[in-house]
Write a protein that holds these residues in place. Structure first.
Motif, PDB file in Angstrom:
ATOM      1  N   ASP A 488       0.846  -1.197   0.000  1.00  0.00           N
ATOM      2  CA  ASP A 488       0.000   0.000   0.000  1.00  0.00           C
ATOM      3  C   ASP A 488       0.876   1.240   0.000  1.00  0.00           C
ATOM      4  OD1 ASP A 488      -1.735   2.047   0.405  1.00  0.00           O
ATOM      5  OD2 ASP A 488      -2.347   1.437   2.425  1.00  0.00           O
ATOM      6  N   PRO A 489       0.898   2.028  -1.083  1.00  0.00           N
ATOM      7  CA  PRO A 489       1.799   3.173  -1.143  1.00  0.00           C
ATOM      8  C   PRO A 489       1.478   4.235  -0.100  1.00  0.00           C
ATOM      9  CG  PRO A 489       0.252   3.231  -2.969  1.00  0.00           C
ATOM     10  CD  PRO A 489       0.086   1.911  -2.314  1.00  0.00           C
ATOM     11  N   PHE A 490       0.212   4.330   0.372  1.00  0.00           N
ATOM     12  CA  PHE A 490      -0.151   5.371   1.333  1.00  0.00           C
ATOM     13  C   PHE A 490       0.306   5.051   2.759  1.00  0.00           C
ATOM     14  CE2 PHE A 490      -3.081   5.798  -2.221  1.00  0.00           C
ATOM     15  CZ  PHE A 490      -2.942   7.135  -2.517  1.00  0.00           C
ATOM     16  N   SER A 491       0.747   3.819   3.004  1.00  0.00           N
ATOM     17  CA  SER A 491       1.253   3.463   4.332  1.00  0.00           C
ATOM     18  C   SER A 491       2.773   3.400   4.352  1.00  0.00           C
ATOM     19  CB  SER A 491       0.687   2.109   4.779  1.00  0.00           C
ATOM     20  OG  SER A 491       1.153   1.080   3.931  1.00  0.00           O
ATOM     21  N   ARG A 492       3.407   3.728   3.228  1.00  0.00           N
ATOM     22  CA  ARG A 492       4.860   3.690   3.161  1.00  0.00           C
ATOM     23  C   ARG A 492       5.460   4.878   3.900  1.00  0.00           C
ATOM     24  NH1 ARG A 492       6.194   2.799  -3.112  1.00  0.00           N
ATOM     25  NH2 ARG A 492       8.257   3.380  -2.356  1.00  0.00           N
ATOM     26  N   ARG A 493       6.684   4.659   4.481  1.00  0.00           N
ATOM     27  CA  ARG A 493       7.351   5.714   5.240  1.00  0.00           C
ATOM     28  C   ARG A 493       8.517   6.315   4.459  1.00  0.00           C
ATOM     29  NH1 ARG A 493       9.450   3.337  10.474  1.00  0.00           N
ATOM     30  NH2 ARG A 493       9.704   5.537  11.022  1.00  0.00           N
ATOM     31  N   ASP A 494       8.610   6.023   3.165  1.00  0.00           N
ATOM     32  CA  ASP A 494       9.768   6.478   2.401  1.00  0.00           C
ATOM     33  C   ASP A 494       9.519   7.796   1.677  1.00  0.00           C
ATOM     34  OD1 ASP A 494       8.030   5.723   0.454  1.00  0.00           O
ATOM     35  OD2 ASP A 494       9.346   4.249  -0.503  1.00  0.00           O
ATOM     36  N   GLY A 495       8.412   8.491   1.988  1.00  0.00           N
ATOM     37  CA  GLY A 495       8.157   9.782   1.390  1.00  0.00           C
ATOM     38  C   GLY A 495       7.446   9.715   0.057  1.00  0.00           C
ATOM     39  N   TRP A 496       6.938   8.561  -0.335  1.00  0.00           N
ATOM     40  CA  TRP A 496       6.227   8.458  -1.613  1.00  0.00           C
ATOM     41  C   TRP A 496       5.029   9.397  -1.607  1.00  0.00           C
ATOM     42  CZ3 TRP A 496       1.280   7.470  -3.103  1.00  0.00           C
ATOM     43  CH2 TRP A 496       1.082   7.181  -4.471  1.00  0.00           C
ATOM     44  N   GLN A 497       4.814  10.093  -2.702  1.00  0.00           N
ATOM     45  CA  GLN A 497       3.679  11.001  -2.795  1.00  0.00           C
ATOM     46  C   GLN A 497       3.287  11.179  -4.248  1.00  0.00           C
ATOM     47  OE1 GLN A 497       5.381  14.403  -0.933  1.00  0.00           O
ATOM     48  NE2 GLN A 497       6.464  15.068  -2.753  1.00  0.00           N
ATOM     49  N   VAL A 498       2.105  11.710  -4.430  1.00  0.00           N
ATOM     50  CA  VAL A 498       1.581  11.881  -5.776  1.00  0.00           C
ATOM     51  C   VAL A 498       2.296  13.008  -6.499  1.00  0.00           C
ATOM     52  CG1 VAL A 498      -0.471  12.417  -7.130  1.00  0.00           C
ATOM     53  CG2 VAL A 498      -0.647  10.948  -5.103  1.00  0.00           C
ATOM     54  N   GLN A 499       2.580  14.110  -5.794  1.00  0.00           N
ATOM     55  CA  GLN A 499       3.263  15.237  -6.427  1.00  0.00           C
ATOM     56  C   GLN A 499       3.986  16.050  -5.366  1.00  0.00           C
ATOM     57  OE1 GLN A 499       0.208  17.560  -8.248  1.00  0.00           O
ATOM     58  NE2 GLN A 499      -0.750  18.162  -6.334  1.00  0.00           N
ATOM     59  N   GLY A 500       4.854  16.993  -5.835  1.00  0.00           N
ATOM     60  CA  GLY A 500       5.549  17.875  -4.917  1.00  0.00           C
ATOM     61  C   GLY A 500       6.784  17.247  -4.310  1.00  0.00           C
ATOM     62  N   VAL A 501       7.314  17.949  -3.287  1.00  0.00           N
ATOM     63  CA  VAL A 501       8.538  17.536  -2.603  1.00  0.00           C
ATOM     64  C   VAL A 501       8.270  17.451  -1.114  1.00  0.00           C
ATOM     65  CG1 VAL A 501      10.909  18.191  -2.038  1.00  0.00           C
ATOM     66  CG2 VAL A 501      10.022  18.599  -4.346  1.00  0.00           C
ATOM     67  N   THR A 502       8.730  16.364  -0.489  1.00  0.00           N
ATOM     68  CA  THR A 502       8.617  16.203   0.960  1.00  0.00           C
ATOM     69  C   THR A 502      10.006  16.284   1.578  1.00  0.00           C
ATOM     70  OG1 THR A 502       6.642  14.856   0.841  1.00  0.00           O
ATOM     71  CG2 THR A 502       7.981  14.626   2.825  1.00  0.00           C
ATOM     72  N   VAL A 503      10.118  17.035   2.669  1.00  0.00           N
ATOM     73  CA  VAL A 503      11.394  17.176   3.366  1.00  0.00           C
ATOM     74  C   VAL A 503      11.320  16.408   4.680  1.00  0.00           C
ATOM     75  CG1 VAL A 503      13.037  18.761   4.430  1.00  0.00           C
ATOM     76  CG2 VAL A 503      11.824  19.434   2.344  1.00  0.00           C
ATOM     77  N   ARG A 504      12.296  15.545   4.880  1.00  0.00           N
ATOM     78  CA  ARG A 504      12.351  14.746   6.110  1.00  0.00           C
ATOM     79  C   ARG A 504      13.614  15.117   6.899  1.00  0.00           C
ATOM     80  NH1 ARG A 504      12.284   8.092   6.183  1.00  0.00           N
ATOM     81  NH2 ARG A 504      12.422   7.795   8.448  1.00  0.00           N
ATOM     82  N   PRO A 505      13.463  15.691   8.083  1.00  0.00           N
ATOM     83  CA  PRO A 505      14.644  16.103   8.853  1.00  0.00           C
ATOM     84  C   PRO A 505      15.237  14.942   9.656  1.00  0.00           C
ATOM     85  CG  PRO A 505      12.673  16.759  10.015  1.00  0.00           C
ATOM     86  CD  PRO A 505      12.211  16.113   8.736  1.00  0.00           C
ATOM     87  N   PHE A 506      16.536  14.969   9.823  1.00  0.00           N
ATOM     88  CA  PHE A 506      17.257  14.032  10.689  1.00  0.00           C
ATOM     89  C   PHE A 506      18.161  14.844  11.613  1.00  0.00           C
ATOM     90  CE2 PHE A 506      16.149  11.379   7.123  1.00  0.00           C
ATOM     91  CZ  PHE A 506      15.922  10.120   7.665  1.00  0.00           C
ATOM     92  N   GLU A 507      18.317  14.373  12.820  1.00  0.00           N
ATOM     93  CA  GLU A 507      19.221  15.033  13.763  1.00  0.00           C
ATOM     94  C   GLU A 507      20.192  13.987  14.312  1.00  0.00           C
ATOM     95  OE1 GLU A 507      18.989  18.111  17.566  1.00  0.00           O
ATOM     96  OE2 GLU A 507      17.199  17.572  16.422  1.00  0.00           O
ATOM     97  N   PHE A 508      21.468  14.380  14.396  1.00  0.00           N
ATOM     98  CA  PHE A 508      22.514  13.441  14.803  1.00  0.00           C
ATOM     99  C   PHE A 508      23.392  14.036  15.899  1.00  0.00           C
ATOM    100  CE2 PHE A 508      21.771  12.612  10.239  1.00  0.00           C
ATOM    101  CZ  PHE A 508      21.443  11.256  10.289  1.00  0.00           C
ATOM    102  N   GLU A 509      24.036  13.127  16.621  1.00  0.00           N
ATOM    103  CA  GLU A 509      25.172  13.493  17.473  1.00  0.00           C
ATOM    104  C   GLU A 509      26.414  12.956  16.769  1.00  0.00           C
ATOM    105  OE1 GLU A 509      25.623  15.172  20.292  1.00  0.00           O
ATOM    106  OE2 GLU A 509      23.500  15.703  20.546  1.00  0.00           O
ATOM    107  N   PHE A 510      27.351  13.859  16.459  1.00  0.00           N
ATOM    108  CA  PHE A 510      28.562  13.456  15.749  1.00  0.00           C
ATOM    109  C   PHE A 510      29.746  14.176  16.365  1.00  0.00           C
ATOM    110  CE2 PHE A 510      31.596  13.769  12.144  1.00  0.00           C
ATOM    111  CZ  PHE A 510      31.724  12.416  11.853  1.00  0.00           C
ATOM    112  N   ARG A 511      30.663  13.408  16.909  1.00  0.00           N
ATOM    113  CA  ARG A 511      31.841  13.960  17.581  1.00  0.00           C
ATOM    114  C   ARG A 511      31.437  14.996  18.640  1.00  0.00           C
ATOM    115  NH1 ARG A 511      36.516  12.431  15.685  1.00  0.00           N
ATOM    116  NH2 ARG A 511      37.638  14.287  16.435  1.00  0.00           N
TER     117      ARG A 511
END
Length: 670
Positions: A488-511
């Motif tokens: 089911d494409p509507f339950s996917r968490r990979d940002g699939w969408q019909v149109q436009g752009v989706t931005v997914r933020p990530f936050e890390f601890e590095f050094r």
């Protein structure tokens, strides 16, 4: 030849001895402590006997239990490995008294070479060159101070009964001598039961070159060439190679004959190593001086096996069984070049503090051909899922490579280290990679100060950088999500969408810093990633082997990415790093640690406190000494303050992170 032997040791050396015995159709008996009940060396032997608690004093140092195990199992001989009882003349004599062959030198030779002061007097009579120093029996601190003043600073204080860098201190000036002597003696009495020391001139620009010798019961002796062990930290070897770079045939013969003279002087039998300190002069000439003789097989013996094509453990067994040496001096030859890297559970960026924990991931490079002259060889006694405990030495494995030239061996070791993946315990693997790539090591500018000289490029180095680390972590997340996605494409968490752009933020601890990244899902299914100032298309693929193929920032990488409870670990051809994904919800309730607390940097034993409750202390002042994995570690005050309370007593075992004492008025401990 013996039908059955008992191996009075553990870890990689026990596995190593068992491998040769198996090839020679000699049955083996393992002994093990509580901590080693499921260890690899137990599996490597046909029989095994439990001999006591986890601490060495309760098991591997209890020679009466070891002898009882040998008798009970019908073993004819005992191989002591190295460390523990391998250089204990009382144990060697007890084996003889029990009718067991000791696969090592006679007790008289161990005794003669065991005390460094006496052995140097013996070597002087045998005509072996010595470093100027004091080797006397009078151990009064005032006399030792006067002798150090006479010799001239810097001087080296060394435990007379010591080895492996324990009970050893370099003193640069007169005012530091008394404190260094006390620390050296304390470590010596804890490690060897003997606080006698010797004082020597500290040789400038020294190289540590040792000669492998062998003797048999018929009075025959040979030297199997040299090993350069100059790359050291805290007076312990890190990298060893054979033959020694820059060694002339004339000097090799001179040092080899001196080593044989040392062995003859004590009627030596079996494998031994005569260690020399080599002084490098500005005119290119090198002088060598006797340091000590190790009356056992050395940790670094595989590089000698690699260049000679011989199995030194087989030689040990044959000589102990009364056979003559298999070869004469003129039959021995050097083939190519070999280097050994000691992989240890430790943190180089934190003064090489030992580490403990579970080996969640332990992947090794493929080994090639028989071990005597293999291109890549790994000697270890651990496996994935095993535990590195605080009871024993911190060495995880030895990685040995062989090539036709030093340059070929160096390239092969660099590649093999990159293929060594360890997660769950801090290690020195990346530090070793750094050493190989220094100008000093690459061009064989060797001396015992190499690590200190190259400090700027060896410590606190980051081989991969944030953009690649973040991209690898995100790639692992996306691949994991894709593996569990539904149709089911509507339950996917990979940002699939019909149109436009989706931005997914990530936050890390590095050094130790918080960093952010933005993953953009484009309408055509493509991905774009921005990490700091670096942005561009992101392409991800995977191989059946589990490797991740990643293209980002104009470069293509093949990576191995693993996750443990604390971080994501990224391994690439150029090095490895780790990065932590920040979950803001998980950290919402965190509070800052209170100030004034001083905690144990690793699990171990409290050796002593240098202060009492109520004492005022200054920043940097020693407060306590801990022991772990056979070494001492000093805990100092993070700032000025007053000792409020000591929470443990000397001799107490403590866990990593345990609060040792409290300081009133101190800044928060970090």
């Amino acid at each position: 030849m013996f039908k059955k032997i008992l191996i009075a040791n553990r870890g990689e050396i026990a596995c190593r001895v068992a491998a040769t015995a198996r090839r020679m159709a000699v049955r083996t008996v393992a002994v093990y402590s509580d901590a080693d009940a499921h260890a690899n060396h137990v599996r490597a032997c046909e029989e095994s006997v439990h001999i006591g608690g986890s601490a060495p004093k309760d098991s591997y140092l209890r020679w009466e239990k070891i002898l009882a195990a040998a008798k009970a199992t019908g073993a004819e001989a005992v191989h002591p490995g190295y460390g523990f009882l391998s250089e204990n003349e009382e144990f060697a004599q007890a084996c003889a008294d029990a009718g067991l062959a000791f696969i090592g030198p006679p007790p008289s030779a161990i005794k003669a070479m065991g005390l460094k002061a006496e052995s140097k007097q013996l070597m002087e009579k045998a005509g072996v060159p010595l470093v100027p120093g004091y080797h006397g029996s009078d151990q009064h601190p005032e006399l030792l101070q006067r002798e150090a003043d006479r010799i001239g600073y810097p001087v080296l204080i060394k435990a007379s009964a010591g080895g492996g860098g324990k009970g050893m201190r370099v003193v640069e000036k007169k005012g530091d001598f008394a404190a260094a002597l006390a620390s050296c003696q304390r470590e010596a009495i804890n490690s060897f039961g003997d606080d006698a020391v010797l004082i020597e001139r500290y040789v400038q620009r020294p190289r540590h070159i040792e000669i492998q010798v062998f003797g048999d019961t018929q009075g025959h002796y040979v030297y199997l060439f040299e090993r350069d062990c100059s790359v050291q930290r805290r007076h312990q070897k890190v990298l060893e190679e054979a033959p020694a770079p820059g060694m002339t045939e004339a000097m090799r013969k001179q040092m080899g004959e001196a080593a044989v003279a040392a062995a003859r002087a004590v009627n030596y039998v079996g494998a031994g190593t005569v260690e020399f300190i080599v002084e490098q002069r500005d005119d290119g000439h090198m002088n060598f001086f006797f340091m000590e003789m190790n009356t056992r097989l050395q940790v670094e013996h595989p590089v000698t096996e690699a260049i000679t094509g011989l199995d030194l453990v087989e030689w040990q067994l044959r000589v102990a069984a009364g056979e003559s040496l298999p070869l004469k001096q003129e039959q021995l030859q050097i083939h190519g070049h070999a280097i050994e890297a000691r992989i240890c559970a430790e943190n180089p960026d934190n003064n090489f503090l030992p580490a403990t924990g579970t080996l969640h991931v332990y992947r090794k490079p493929a080994q090639h051909t028989a071990f005597q002259r293999s291109r890549v060889r790994i000697d270890d006694g651990v496996r994935e899922g095993g535990v590195i405990s605080p009871f024993y030495d911190s060495m995880i494995a030895k990685l040995i490579v062989h090539g036709s030239t030093r340059e070929e061996a160096l390239a092969r070791l660099d590649q093999a280290l990159a293929q060594t993946h360890i997660v769950g315990v801090a290690t020195n693997v990346q530090f070793l990679c750094g050493i190989l790539r220094t100008d000093s090591f690459a061009h064989a500018k060797l001396d015992t100060a190499l690590i200190e000289r190259e400090r700027d490029v060896l410590f606190d180095r980051e081989p991969l950088g944030l953009p690649l680390a973040a991209a690898a972590s995100i790639a692992r997340t996306l691949l994991a999500e894709a593996a569990t996605a539904t149709a089911d494409p509507f339950s996917r968490r990979d940002g699939w969408q019909v149109q436009g752009v989706t931005v997914r933020p990530f936050e890390f601890e590095f050094r130790s810093e918080t960093k952010t990244a933005e993953l953009r899902y484009l309408h055509d299914g493509a991905l774009s990633l921005k990490v700091g100032d670096v942005a561009g298309p992101l392409e991800i693929g995977s191989f059946p082997s589990g490797e991740i193929e990643l293209q980002f920032n104009g470069q293509r990488h093949t990576l191995n990415v693993y996750e443990d409870p604390s971080a994501v670990h990224v391994f690439a051809a150029d090095g490895a790093t780790k990065i932590t994904t920040v979950d803001r919800l998980a950290h919402a309730g965190d509070t800052h640690a209170e100030g004034g607390r001083l905690t144990a940097p690793m699990p171990g034993k409290v050796a002593s406190f240098a202060v009492r409750a109520g004492d005022k202390v200054s920043r940097g002042q020693p407060l306590a000494v801990m022991e772990a994995m056979k070494m001492e570690h000093t805990i100092t005050a993070p700032s000025d303050g007053t000792v409020e309370e000591l929470l443990f007593a000397p001799g107490d075992q403590v866990a990593e992170g345990a609060e040792l004492l409290r300081l009133a008025g101190a800044a928060p401990a970090t």
